[in-house]
Motif scaffolding. Structure first.
Motif, PDB file in Angstrom:
ATOM      1  N   SER A  46       0.829  -1.201   0.000  1.00 26.06           N
ATOM      2  CA  SER A  46       0.000   0.000   0.000  1.00 26.06           C
ATOM      3  C   SER A  46       0.865   1.254   0.000  1.00 26.06           C
ATOM      4  O   SER A  46       2.050   1.211   0.338  1.00 26.06           O
ATOM      5  N   THR A  47       0.249   2.357  -0.379  1.00 25.77           N
ATOM      6  CA  THR A  47       0.930   3.655  -0.329  1.00 25.77           C
ATOM      7  C   THR A  47       0.995   4.132   1.117  1.00 25.77           C
ATOM      8  O   THR A  47       0.003   4.049   1.850  1.00 25.77           O
ATOM      9  N   TRP A  48       2.148   4.643   1.523  1.00 24.23           N
ATOM     10  CA  TRP A  48       2.342   5.155   2.888  1.00 24.23           C
ATOM     11  C   TRP A  48       1.761   6.560   2.936  1.00 24.23           C
ATOM     12  O   TRP A  48       2.450   7.553   2.753  1.00 24.23           O
ATOM     13  N   ALA A  49       0.472   6.652   3.222  1.00 25.37           N
ATOM     14  CA  ALA A  49      -0.260   7.909   3.080  1.00 25.37           C
ATOM     15  C   ALA A  49       0.270   9.015   3.991  1.00 25.37           C
ATOM     16  O   ALA A  49       0.239  10.193   3.627  1.00 25.37           O
ATOM     17  N   ASP A  50       0.726   8.666   5.198  1.00 27.07           N
ATOM     18  CA  ASP A  50       1.200   9.683   6.140  1.00 27.07           C
ATOM     19  C   ASP A  50       2.615  10.157   5.845  1.00 27.07           C
ATOM     20  O   ASP A  50       3.067  11.141   6.448  1.00 27.07           O
ATOM     21  N   PHE A  51       3.304   9.487   4.937  1.00 27.41           N
ATOM     22  CA  PHE A  51       4.681   9.879   4.633  1.00 27.41           C
ATOM     23  C   PHE A  51       4.645  11.004   3.594  1.00 27.41           C
ATOM     24  O   PHE A  51       4.905  10.817   2.416  1.00 27.41           O
ATOM     25  N   ARG A  52       4.332  12.188   4.082  1.00 24.81           N
ATOM     26  CA  ARG A  52       4.192  13.364   3.226  1.00 24.81           C
ATOM     27  C   ARG A  52       4.717  14.576   3.983  1.00 24.81           C
ATOM     28  O   ARG A  52       4.880  14.556   5.208  1.00 24.81           O
ATOM     29  N   LEU A  53       4.968  15.643   3.262  1.00 26.58           N
ATOM     30  CA  LEU A  53       5.625  16.811   3.842  1.00 26.58           C
ATOM     31  C   LEU A  53       4.806  17.426   4.971  1.00 26.58           C
ATOM     32  O   LEU A  53       5.370  17.907   5.962  1.00 26.58           O
ATOM     33  N   VAL A 274      11.397  -1.407  16.003  1.00 27.67           N
ATOM     34  CA  VAL A 274      11.372  -2.861  15.939  1.00 27.67           C
ATOM     35  C   VAL A 274      10.174  -3.329  15.123  1.00 27.67           C
ATOM     36  O   VAL A 274       9.149  -2.645  15.024  1.00 27.67           O
ATOM     37  N   LEU A 275      10.304  -4.503  14.537  1.00 35.80           N
ATOM     38  CA  LEU A 275       9.238  -5.072  13.730  1.00 35.80           C
ATOM     39  C   LEU A 275       8.084  -5.518  14.609  1.00 35.80           C
ATOM     40  O   LEU A 275       8.276  -6.131  15.662  1.00 35.80           O
ATOM     41  N   THR A 276       6.873  -5.227  14.169  1.00 35.24           N
ATOM     42  CA  THR A 276       5.682  -5.587  14.923  1.00 35.24           C
ATOM     43  C   THR A 276       4.517  -5.721  13.946  1.00 35.24           C
ATOM     44  O   THR A 276       4.699  -5.627  12.726  1.00 35.24           O
ATOM     45  N   THR A 277       3.321  -5.919  14.465  1.00 30.47           N
ATOM     46  CA  THR A 277       2.137  -5.968  13.610  1.00 30.47           C
ATOM     47  C   THR A 277       1.631  -4.553  13.354  1.00 30.47           C
ATOM     48  O   THR A 277       1.951  -3.612  14.091  1.00 30.47           O
ATOM     49  N   GLU A 278       0.825  -4.407  12.320  1.00 37.85           N
ATOM     50  CA  GLU A 278       0.267  -3.092  11.997  1.00 37.85           C
ATOM     51  C   GLU A 278      -0.602  -2.572  13.137  1.00 37.85           C
ATOM     52  O   GLU A 278      -0.611  -1.374  13.437  1.00 37.85           O
ATOM     53  N   GLU A 279      -1.298  -3.479  13.821  1.00 40.45           N
ATOM     54  CA  GLU A 279      -2.182  -3.076  14.907  1.00 40.45           C
ATOM     55  C   GLU A 279      -1.394  -2.526  16.103  1.00 40.45           C
ATOM     56  O   GLU A 279      -1.867  -1.656  16.833  1.00 40.45           O
ATOM     57  N   ASN A 280      -0.185  -3.031  16.302  1.00 36.48           N
ATOM     58  CA  ASN A 280       0.627  -2.616  17.441  1.00 36.48           C
ATOM     59  C   ASN A 280       1.583  -1.471  17.113  1.00 36.48           C
ATOM     60  O   ASN A 280       2.299  -0.995  17.993  1.00 36.48           O
ATOM     61  N   MET A 281       1.610  -1.038  15.863  1.00 44.24           N
ATOM     62  CA  MET A 281       2.527   0.015  15.456  1.00 44.24           C
ATOM     63  C   MET A 281       1.867   1.386  15.622  1.00 44.24           C
ATOM     64  O   MET A 281       0.700   1.575  15.285  1.00 44.24           O
ATOM     65  N   VAL A 282       2.646   2.323  16.136  1.00 42.56           N
ATOM     66  CA  VAL A 282       2.169   3.701  16.258  1.00 42.56           C
ATOM     67  C   VAL A 282       2.336   4.398  14.912  1.00 42.56           C
ATOM     68  O   VAL A 282       3.418   4.376  14.325  1.00 42.56           O
ATOM     69  N   GLY A 283       1.289   5.012  14.404  1.00 43.34           N
ATOM     70  CA  GLY A 283       1.364   5.729  13.136  1.00 43.34           C
ATOM     71  C   GLY A 283       2.238   6.965  13.248  1.00 43.34           C
ATOM     72  O   GLY A 283       2.298   7.610  14.308  1.00 43.34           O
ATOM     73  N   ILE A 284       2.927   7.326  12.170  1.00 41.77           N
ATOM     74  CA  ILE A 284       3.862   8.448  12.226  1.00 41.77           C
ATOM     75  C   ILE A 284       3.150   9.794  12.309  1.00 41.77           C
ATOM     76  O   ILE A 284       3.780  10.820  12.556  1.00 41.77           O
ATOM     77  N   GLY A 285       1.831   9.800  12.137  1.00 40.28           N
ATOM     78  CA  GLY A 285       1.069  11.036  12.274  1.00 40.28           C
ATOM     79  C   GLY A 285       0.253  11.086  13.550  1.00 40.28           C
ATOM     80  O   GLY A 285      -0.619  11.948  13.697  1.00 40.28           O
ATOM     81  N   GLU A 286       0.526  10.183  14.503  1.00 39.73           N
ATOM     82  CA  GLU A 286      -0.287  10.090  15.713  1.00 39.73           C
ATOM     83  C   GLU A 286       0.201  11.028  16.819  1.00 39.73           C
ATOM     84  O   GLU A 286       1.401  11.179  17.044  1.00 39.73           O
ATOM     85  N   TRP A 287      -0.777  11.629  17.505  1.00 39.95           N
ATOM     86  CA  TRP A 287      -0.533  12.463  18.678  1.00 39.95           C
ATOM     87  C   TRP A 287      -1.351  11.903  19.829  1.00 39.95           C
ATOM     88  O   TRP A 287      -2.368  11.235  19.614  1.00 39.95           O
ATOM     89  N   GLU A 288      -0.948  12.187  21.071  1.00 39.68           N
ATOM     90  CA  GLU A 288      -1.716  11.750  22.231  1.00 39.68           C
ATOM     91  C   GLU A 288      -1.977  12.934  23.154  1.00 39.68           C
ATOM     92  O   GLU A 288      -1.123  13.807  23.313  1.00 39.68           O
TER      93      GLU A 288
END
Length: 377
Positions: A46-53, A274-288
């Motif tokens: 898939s395209t990495w949608a969040d990997f943008r400027l 580290v390698l993990t599942t998509e469900e356990n990975m934090v998205g690069i556009g995520e804030w808390e």
């Protein structure tokens, strides 16, 4: 205030024009898959949608806009242009020169950002770049304990646990048509996706989710995840984003910015590489959301960069709040720089000066990546 030829910004350094690439005919057959290569179906590309400027600017924008002394860049062999820049590529392994050019700018800018944000203080960055066979420089090797594997680029920490940050290798564009794969992965023949599986295997060995494929046309950023939590899971997913080599300027996501960003994501924390599942990975556009105290109230904090924004000002998109930088230590001994570490271009792996560059020649925030003409008789 420093004069314009004394300082520039990390963003300017990472968005300069790149040399023109002139390419001859290349072989189109891909390497056959190995028995341990992870399987990646067409549906799992898939395209990495969040990997943008926009995502990069929001999370790391103020670091990119930090002033960096020209001497930091000059030590890495980057100086003002003095001739037409051309890279002539007649053999697949000569794409390695493009990887070398990217790494030359990465070394000082990544090191500067690492020190500023106090990431892995006291641990040195390692940059390894392979060279074309005729350069007689050994290939970069990574190991899984019993076997060694060749890679073209490895950015790592001089650390014991999970040291590798980003893995890269090169392929001609007729072996890996990255834009076609990104736009229409569903109907591709298996051979056209083999480079992704090969990179996945190298990332498996290296223990990192981040890698890239360099062609003479594109830098292809990749993020791999497993489809199950089993340690030896053989079915993976990949998000990818091709970045054209020709992009330049502060309004574009360039190849240098892409490599710097991958490295910063991996450097932010061990659990972020580290390698993990998509469900356990934090998205690069995520804030808390984080409550600081009564005076400062609620903020949102970026999960990778740690930058904070007031929650009530989110609609106005304020600049991230980061600490006031302390004065940098530039003494090589204090920084733990190894004077014996040299890269394939004659510069040091830590961005040290092996070229005698004269920062006084700096002008107009432009850089020289050298003049390369290969394959000539």
């Amino acid at each position: 205030m420093a004069s314009s030829w004394d300082t520039t910004t990390i963003r300017v350094a990472l968005t300069q024009p790149k040399p023109v690439t002139l390419c001859g005919p290349m072989p189109s057959r891909n390497t056959k898959s190995g028995p341990d290569w992870p399987n990646i179906s067409n549906d799992d590309i898939s395209t990495w949608a969040d990997f943008r400027l926009e995502t990069l600017n929001e999370s790391y924008g103020q670091v990119l806009d930090l002033e960096i002394p020209v001497t930091e860049l000059s030590k890495a062999g980057v100086s003002r242009p003095d001739a037409l820049e051309v890279v002539e590529i007649t053999k697949p392994d000569e794409i390695l020169y493009l990887i070398g050019l990217n790494d030359r700018v990465l070394q000082p800018t990544l090191g500067f950002a690492k020190r500023y944000l106090h990431l892995c203080d006291g641990v040195q960055l390692l940059h390894q770049v392979s060279a074309p066979k005729k350069a007689l420089i050994p290939m970069v090797k990574i190991s899984n304990g019993s076997n060694q594997f060749s890679v073209d680029h490895c950015v790592a920490l001089d650390e014991i646990q999970s040291p590798n940050l980003v893995i890269g290798f090169c392929r001609p564009s007729n072996k890996f048509q990255s834009r076609a794969v990104a736009e229409n992965s569903k109907d591709l023949k298996e051979e056209r996706t083999l480079p992704l599986r090969q990179l996945a295997n190298l990332c498996r060995v290296a223990g990192t989710r981040y890698g890239y494929i360099m062609t003479e046309k594109d830098f292809v950023a990749c993020c791999f995840t497993k489809k199950s939590t089993e340690e030896k899971a053989q079915w993976w997913k990949v998000m990818m984003m091709p970045v054209p080599w020709t992009r330049q300027g502060a309004s574009q996501l360039t190849t240098d910015l892409a490599l710097w960003w991958l490295s910063m994501l991996a450097l932010s924390a061990r659990e972020h590489r580290v390698l993990t599942t998509e469900e356990n990975m934090v998205g690069i556009g995520e804030w808390e959301p984080i409550y600081l105290d009564e005076q400062r109230g609620w903020v949102r904090r970026h999960r990778y960069s740690g930058f904070e924004q007031p929650m009530d000002a989110r609609a106005q998109a304020p600049s991230p709040r980061i600490p006031v930088p302390a004065a940098f230590v530039t003494d090589e001994v204090e920084l733990g720089i190894d004077p014996a570490a040299f890269d394939m271009f004659g510069g040091r792996g830590d961005g040290g000066d092996a070229t005698g560059s004269n920062p006084g020649n700096w002008n107009d925030n432009t850089f020289n990546f050298g003049v390369f003409r290969f394959g000539q008789k």
